[in-house]
Design an enzyme around this catalytic site. Structure first.
Site, PDB file in Angstrom:
ATOM      1  N   GLY A 234       9.105  10.030   1.037  1.00 10.49           N
ATOM      2  CA  GLY A 234      10.281  10.296   0.224  1.00 10.49           C
ATOM      3  C   GLY A 234      10.121   9.740  -1.168  1.00 10.49           C
ATOM      4  O   GLY A 234       9.497   8.681  -1.367  1.00 10.49           O
ATOM      5  N   GLY A 235      10.683  10.459  -2.158  1.00 11.74           N
ATOM      6  CA  GLY A 235      10.610   9.966  -3.526  1.00 11.74           C
ATOM      7  C   GLY A 235       9.178   9.727  -3.964  1.00 11.74           C
ATOM      8  O   GLY A 235       8.334  10.617  -3.889  1.00 11.74           O
ATOM      9  N   ASP A 236       8.915   8.495  -4.402  1.00 12.02           N
ATOM     10  CA  ASP A 236       7.567   8.148  -4.864  1.00 12.02           C
ATOM     11  C   ASP A 236       6.885   7.183  -3.903  1.00 12.02           C
ATOM     12  O   ASP A 236       6.040   6.385  -4.311  1.00 12.02           O
ATOM     13  CB  ASP A 236       7.636   7.545  -6.271  1.00 12.02           C
ATOM     14  N   GLU A 237       7.238   7.259  -2.628  1.00 14.37           N
ATOM     15  CA  GLU A 237       6.654   6.376  -1.616  1.00 14.37           C
ATOM     16  C   GLU A 237       5.744   7.160  -0.675  1.00 14.37           C
ATOM     17  O   GLU A 237       6.067   8.277  -0.254  1.00 14.37           O
ATOM     18  CB  GLU A 237       7.746   5.682  -0.809  1.00 14.37           C
TER      19      GLU A 237
END
Length: 336
Positions: A234-237
């Site tokens: 998710g996102g930048d993970e």
């Protein structure tokens, strides 16, 4: 007027006429398709082997089978068993009305027979039609099942794949971790978070952010093994799950290489993009009886420690970091 021989050729293309001396006097045209030459003048029992009844050894024995069905085969074509109805003719000879019986499908396939090689009233023609219809239906069913399987696999793949990067998504993690636990395979979990990613989105827009995420996915693919699971959670993970890899030196080298490649500036739409990454590492060996969730949590705690220590680095989980984020000083340090 049609002769008896012509009549037999038209009505029974798979017949044999045997004279009283035991020599073949004529036969149907379809026999020549079975790989034999003209059999006329040859001894019947030298060309054919009678399988049942087994006691037939002479022309007299054969004549005694009047109106009985016998089983026989051409000695030159031993794989195809024929059925024959014995009929005495008016000249002390016999006529054998032959058929392939249940071997008709094999015979058609082996000798390239057509409907013209059978009697017009022979049920074998209908059997061949049914066999062809069955084969067609089975082929259609097989193709349909194959398409359904492909569609199912494609749907399952889409359900486990991140649409932007092509990496696995969070749904894929539980299944892989469960299999590792069941097989008692040691493994490591690397939890990666991009540093300053929010600044990219705020400064250059979401198109630039999407390009960064795809760029990071390519770096992860380039530096990991075939069996490693790459996940955008998710996102930048991101997660990297490495089955069988718990050597700290190798994991440190992997982390340093990934961070170095991500930190290298690149161009987007005329702009210079520069980010970095932090990585926290959890090892299954550190918590052998606590399961995958604990290993993932440890990697998360180690990631917070890497962020708090200045970003752009990797940290292994140790007992000193605690078992929860609340155990850590400055545990509310914000990721960015």
């Amino acid at each position: 007027m049609i002769s008896t021989a012509d009549l037999l050729q038209r009505l029974r293309p798979l017949h044999v006429c045997v004279g009283k001396t035991g020599h073949i006097s004529g036969h149907g045209r379809s026999l020549t398709k079975l790989g034999v030459e003209d059999l006329r003048g040859k001894r019947f029992l030298e060309e054919f082997e009678v399988l049942r009844p087994s006691a037939i050894g002479s022309m007299a024995d054969l004549a005694d089978c009047q109106e009985r069905v016998i089983r026989l085969r051409l000695r030159r074509v031993p794989d195809i068993v024929l059925r024959g109805l014995v009929i005495n003719d008016q000249a002390d000879g016999i006529i054998l009305d032959l058929s392939f019986g249940i071997a008709v499908v094999d015979a058609v396939r082996a000798f390239d027979l057509t409907a013209q090689d059978f009697s017009p009233s022979d049920l074998a023609v209908e059997l061949l039609f049914l066999q062809e219809a069955k084969s067609t239906a089975m082929a259609a069913s097989f193709n349909l099942n194959a398409r359904l399987d492909d569609a199912r696999l494609a749907a399952e793949t889409r359900a486990l794949t991140d649409g932007l990067t092509g990496l696995h998504n969070r749904r894929a993690v539980d299944g892989v971790m469960h299999r590792l636990e069941q097989s008692q395979t040691v493994y490591s979990v690397l939890h990666l978070d991009l540093d300053l990613f929010k600044d990219v989105n705020d400064t250059f827009g979401h198109a630039a952010g999407d390009t960064v995420l795809k760029h990071v996915a390519a770096i992860l693919r380039r530096n990991t093994r075939k069996d490693d699971l790459l996940v955008r959670i998710g996102g930048d993970e991101f997660l990297i799950i490495c089955p069988g890899l718990v050597d700290r030196t190798r994991l440190a080298t992997l982390s340093e290489t990934v961070i170095r490649d991500i930190s290298a500036p690149f161009e987007f739409d005329g702009h210079r993009i520069a980010i970095s990454a932090s990585i926290g590492i959890g090892l299954s060996l550190d918590v052998p009886h606590l399961g995958p969730e604990r290993v993932s949590d440890n990697a998360d705690i180690a990631l917070y420690a890497a962020k708090r220590s200045g970003r752009g680095q990797h940290v292994f989980w140790t007992k000193e970091l605690g078992l929860t984020l609340a155990d850590m000083p400055l545990s509310q340090a914000r990721r960015s």
